[in-house]
Motif scaffolding. Structure first.
Motif, mmCIF file in Angstrom:
data_model
loop_
_atom_site.group_PDB
_atom_site.id
_atom_site.type_symbol
_atom_site.label_atom_id
_atom_site.label_comp_id
_atom_site.label_asym_id
_atom_site.label_seq_id
_atom_site.Cartn_x
_atom_site.Cartn_y
_atom_site.Cartn_z
ATOM 1 N N ILE A 1 -89.810 -23.063 94.396
ATOM 2 C CA ILE A 1 -91.256 -22.868 94.574
ATOM 3 C C ILE A 1 -91.597 -22.674 96.049
ATOM 4 O O ILE A 1 -92.363 -21.776 96.415
ATOM 5 N N PHE A 2 -91.020 -23.512 96.913
ATOM 6 C CA PHE A 2 -91.282 -23.391 98.353
ATOM 7 C C PHE A 2 -90.755 -22.064 98.900
ATOM 8 O O PHE A 2 -91.415 -21.416 99.727
ATOM 9 N N SER B 1 -87.093 -33.234 101.678
ATOM 10 C CA SER B 1 -85.749 -32.941 101.174
ATOM 11 C C SER B 1 -85.633 -31.493 100.715
ATOM 12 O O SER B 1 -84.611 -30.834 100.954
ATOM 13 N N ALA B 2 -86.675 -30.990 100.050
ATOM 14 C CA ALA B 2 -86.664 -29.604 99.594
ATOM 15 C C ALA B 2 -86.633 -28.640 100.776
ATOM 16 O O ALA B 2 -85.920 -27.625 100.752
ATOM 17 N N GLU C 1 -90.341 -19.236 97.316
ATOM 18 C CA GLU C 1 -91.178 -18.126 96.840
ATOM 19 C C GLU C 1 -92.463 -18.005 97.653
ATOM 20 O O GLU C 1 -93.002 -16.909 97.816
ATOM 21 N N GLN C 2 -92.949 -19.138 98.177
ATOM 22 C CA GLN C 2 -94.141 -19.099 99.027
ATOM 23 C C GLN C 2 -93.813 -18.709 100.472
ATOM 24 O O GLN C 2 -94.712 -18.356 101.233
ATOM 25 N N GLY C 3 -92.534 -18.820 100.851
ATOM 26 C CA GLY C 3 -92.134 -18.443 102.202
ATOM 27 C C GLY C 3 -92.188 -19.567 103.224
ATOM 28 O O GLY C 3 -92.284 -19.300 104.433
ATOM 29 N N ILE C 4 -92.113 -20.812 102.780
ATOM 30 C CA ILE C 4 -92.160 -21.932 103.720
ATOM 31 C C ILE C 4 -90.971 -21.893 104.677
ATOM 32 O O ILE C 4 -91.122 -22.110 105.882
ATOM 33 N N ASP C 5 -89.787 -21.621 104.127
ATOM 34 C CA ASP C 5 -88.598 -21.595 104.975
ATOM 35 C C ASP C 5 -88.698 -20.511 106.044
ATOM 36 O O ASP C 5 -88.344 -20.736 107.216
#
Length: 540
Positions: free
Chosen positions: A257-258, A28-29, A260-264
């Motif tokens: 959080i995701f 979902s995130a 900031e880590q660059g998952i998208d």
């Protein structure tokens, strides 16, 4: 949004090591971040149980049943899909292996396989792929996120994993990618161990799927050196290993959080969707409110001891949305087992320091007397009260017993032949909707001048239902004369949809389930008003 003829891209989310790692929340995130990047998304939950849907599964085993607008009884993860994203959910957004087999057997009986032997491969896997691709086609989404329930290695998950493998092979790596959620445990001494993740990825590879992105659940920070080790041993790129940490306050911190880590950005790269600007202000604004509440409110939620968590998930989240976004307050949720209130002298102590009381929908007779005593306590002590489904029906039973003097008043769900069945089935009231469970969206008329009308500021609303028993309108005058007013009715059949106490600071019960449409950035007005009334009671 896709143009006609374009093909959706797919993200297939799996998990390893153990269950309950938060795959639904993580999916979902990710979906929320893709929406924040300007993409149109769709979401699908694939469940490995043989039940056709979640409607008949005990909440002890599977938690809350989430009801969509079209009346589908689905997995609770669809509640997360709804709260994190703007996707419009229906029965097509959740499939079980039972539903898949039902479709395959129906096709076989109709002769659609032309006499071929019907097998898991290709017929079951083809049906799974058809459901997945159909959602992409019907939604015209840029990206479809498919959460595959269970854990890699479970025998029940094999057909879904094989269908995922085939889908990735058929569509190509730029059109379908694998995101695998695993666990990095912390052992005694604080050391983080990557071996369970390595084994989980190996199991996924044995199923023919090479993960493109690893999402590692861990309670502590993960150093870059450990990420490099995981990438090396799991055959993924170094920049494709991310962490899903234990969150500090709320699951709604995950999109930030995701991001900031660059998952998208990594997902956009893997799917060849180019670089896009991701606007996550709705989530940063929410987390800012979360970290700096101006006040606090204590809400008691009364239900079955074994069901006080996942069974009432949407109610808890709706209270949280209303507290943070609607009222700038910290929610202190006090979970109370209804059976504990059946002991002498326990009621006053249980609700000491409570600003408001909510009774969500319940099933079964266990704890009934404790729930009834809770309603009486809220009414007589002027405590703000919100009742949902059975929580509303109990207002009629309590009024009948305490004020009308009908000691045997009850619901026929529990006492079949009571003298005053104020709650019963429609067919017991000589209405035509015999034996029909009311499911999904329904139109409701609200009485002008009622407190509920002030909540919605509208004469009519649409809300979702999941109920069978209803208030018998023969007792309307009796209720009204003792201070319990029917303030809303179904447009379709005129059945009572809401009660409110006339001489009470704030007491409303509703037959429908408002929790299914509340979102963190857009709380439901009924929960908003209830929390506000509870805050006012706290001041007093």
């Amino acid at each position: 949004m896709l143009e006609y003829g374009d093909m959706s891209k797919y993200i297939l989310v799996t998990s390893g090591v153990c269950s309950s790692l938060g795959k639904g929340v993580a999916s979902s995130a990710i979906g929320s971040l893709l929406e924040c990047s300007g993409l149109r998304i769709a979401m699908l939950k694939c469940d490995p149980y043989i039940n056709v849907d979640a409607g008949t599964i005990s909440p002890y085993q599977h938690g809350e049943v989430y009801v969509t607008e079209d009346g589908a009884e689905t997995d609770l993860d669809l509640g997360n899909f709804s709260r994190f994203t703007s996707v419009k959910l229906s029965g097509d957004n959740c499939i079980s292996i039972g539903k898949v087999y039902e479709n395959v057997i129906r096709n076989e009986r109709a002769g659609r396989y032309n006499g071929r032997t019907v097998q898991v491969i290709p017929h079951v896997t083809d049906e799974i792929k058809r459901c997945i691709r159909r959602l992409g086609d019907s939604s015209r989404a840029d990206v479809v996120i498919v959460e595959i329930g269970g854990t890699v290695g479970d025998i029940e998950a094999v057909p879904f994993l094989e269908a995922a493998r085939q889908l990735i092979r058929e569509l190509g790596k730029t059109n379908a990618i694998s995101v695998h959620l695993t666990l990095i445990p912390v052992i005694t001494g604080g050391e983080l161990k990557s071996k369970p993740t390595q084994h989980a990825v190996k199991q996924l590879q044995e199923a023919g799927i090479q993960p493109d992105i690893l999402l590692c659940r861990c309670e502590a920070a993960v150093e870059d050196s450990l990420k490099k080790k995981i990438a090396l041993f799991c055959n993924v790129a170094e920049g494709a290993v991310f962490v899903s940490p234990d969150i500090e306050k709320s699951i709604y911190e995950l999109p930030v959080i995701f991001h900031e880590q660059g998952i998208d950005a990594k997902i956009l790269e893997k799917l060849s969707l180019g670089k896009r600007s991701t606007d996550i202000r709705q989530w940063t604004d929410f987390t800012s409110k979360l970290r700096s509440p101006a006040r606090a409110v204590t809400i008691a939620m009364v239900g079955k001891k074994d069901l006080l968590d996942s069974c009432y998930k949407s109610v808890q989240e709706s209270l949280f949305h209303a507290a943070i976004t609607g009222n700038g307050a910290e929610l202190r949720l006090k979970k109370i087992d209804a059976e504990s209130l059946e002991k002498d002298g326990g009621i006053s102590e249980a609700f000491r320091g409570t600003d408001g009381i909510v009774i969500p929908g319940n099933y079964g007779q266990r704890g009934f007397l404790g729930l009834l005593e809770t309603v009486r306590h809220a009414r007589t002590h002027g405590i703000p009260y919100l009742g949902i489904d059975l929580g509303m029906q109990l207002m009629a039973v309590e009024t009948a017993r305490s004020l009308c003097g009908w000691d045997d008043a009850d619901t026929t769900e529990f006492v079949r032949n009571c003298t005053h069945p104020v709650i019963s089935l429609p067919e017991e009231q000589n209405f035509p909707a015999a034996g029909i469970m009311k499911l999904g969206a329904g139109n409701i008329r609200i009485a002008e001048g009622s407190r509920l009308h002030a909540v919605y500021n509208s004469d009519a609303v649409t809300e979702r239902h999941r109920s069978k028993y209803t208030f018998d309108r023969r007792y309307t005058a009796d209720m009204e004369s003792h201070g319990l007013s029917v303030c809303a009715a179904a447009e379709e059949d005129g059945q009572a949809e809401a009660f409110e106490w006339k001489e009470h600071p704030w007491g409303i019960g509703v037959q429908y389930h408002p929790e299914f449409i509340s979102r963190p950035t857009k709380p439901h007005p009924l929960f908003n008003a209830f929390v506000r009334a509870s805050l006012d009671a706290h001041k007093e």
